[in-house]
Design a protein around this motif. Sequence first.
Motif, PDB file in Angstrom:
ATOM      1  N   ARG A 153       0.939  -1.432   0.009  1.00 59.09           N
ATOM      2  CA  ARG A 153       0.127   0.211   0.052  1.00 59.09           C
ATOM      3  C   ARG A 153       0.711   1.305  -0.046  1.00 59.09           C
ATOM      4  N   ARG A 154       2.074   1.189   0.622  1.00 57.07           N
ATOM      5  CA  ARG A 154       2.963   2.255   0.639  1.00 57.07           C
ATOM      6  C   ARG A 154       3.616   2.638  -0.912  1.00 57.07           C
ATOM      7  N   GLU A 155       3.715   1.380  -1.556  1.00 58.45           N
ATOM      8  CA  GLU A 155       4.023   1.565  -2.899  1.00 58.45           C
ATOM      9  C   GLU A 155       3.091   2.384  -3.530  1.00 58.45           C
ATOM     10  N   VAL A 156       1.881   2.234  -3.366  1.00 55.73           N
ATOM     11  CA  VAL A 156       0.573   2.856  -4.195  1.00 55.73           C
ATOM     12  C   VAL A 156       0.617   4.152  -3.645  1.00 55.73           C
ATOM     13  N   ALA A 157       0.952   4.298  -2.375  1.00 55.51           N
ATOM     14  CA  ALA A 157       0.862   6.008  -1.919  1.00 55.51           C
ATOM     15  C   ALA A 157       1.788   6.717  -2.402  1.00 55.51           C
ATOM     16  N   ALA A 158       3.029   6.285  -2.602  1.00 52.95           N
ATOM     17  CA  ALA A 158       3.964   6.924  -3.020  1.00 52.95           C
ATOM     18  C   ALA A 158       3.811   7.340  -4.506  1.00 52.95           C
ATOM     19  N   TYR A 159       3.359   6.291  -5.273  1.00 54.60           N
ATOM     20  CA  TYR A 159       2.800   6.886  -6.845  1.00 54.60           C
ATOM     21  C   TYR A 159       1.828   7.887  -6.780  1.00 54.60           C
TER      22      TYR A 159
END
Length: 264
Positions: free
Chosen positions: A88-94
């Motif tokens: 979810r942090r990967e998506v939040a960074a994008y």
Amino acid sequence: MDEPFHDGPIDDEPLHDEPEGVVLQVDDVADPIQHLLRGDVEIEGRMPHSSNATFLVHVTHDGNTHPAIYKPLRGERPLWDFEPGLHRREVAAYRLSEAMKLHVVPPTVLRDGPLGEGSFQWFVVGDHREHYFTIYETMPELHDRLRDMAALDIVANNTDRKSGHCLLIPASDDAAATIWGIDHGLCFAPEFKLRTVIWEFGGEPLPDHVVDAANRIVDRVPLDVAALLADGEVEAIQGRAAWMVEERRFPTDPTGRRYPWPLV
């Protein structure tokens, strides 16, 4: 999806061989986000040298196929300083990169996959002989792109910006060379713990567009970012954005210790 969802962790042994020799199918796609969200997924293999289970997949939609990197929740190893849900942090960074108009993270979505919920990131075909240190030394025309990546890392509190997480996309007949940042699972901790290789811009003024974007985030973190994080993590984003607006300079590291390991 091609395989049923199963609860429980992924075994230490790869479900597929490491994707050596896989032929990438890279078709032209008008909308990478919709392609990733709606396409059928086929796992090609497990990526080597990853601490968590990370898979190279092909996603096919409307007759077009493009590779992606799939990081399922089930493949995460427990960490003492981050709650489960690095995908979810990967998506939040994008999403944060897009909200700040930095556009330095490849399109990344949250969806179900063959091994359950995970992040799917658009695979960018880069020159893996190059990394941050070589790019900084030999390609000054890309320094602004690196500055934008450094700015994102400050707001996102990236604890793991290795040199190899900066991917060079060489110039082509249709486009100039560019850089994309990958691997943002270790971001958004409430306490400040920035660890990065990008310190060459320390003390420089922040670009005006970065200050403007940070100023907007001080008042309100975009909902699609906040929805993926804990309340304390969202408040910390606002605090780091406020620091950027007040200081208006890239931070420095007087200790020399805020580097990830390994560096590349």
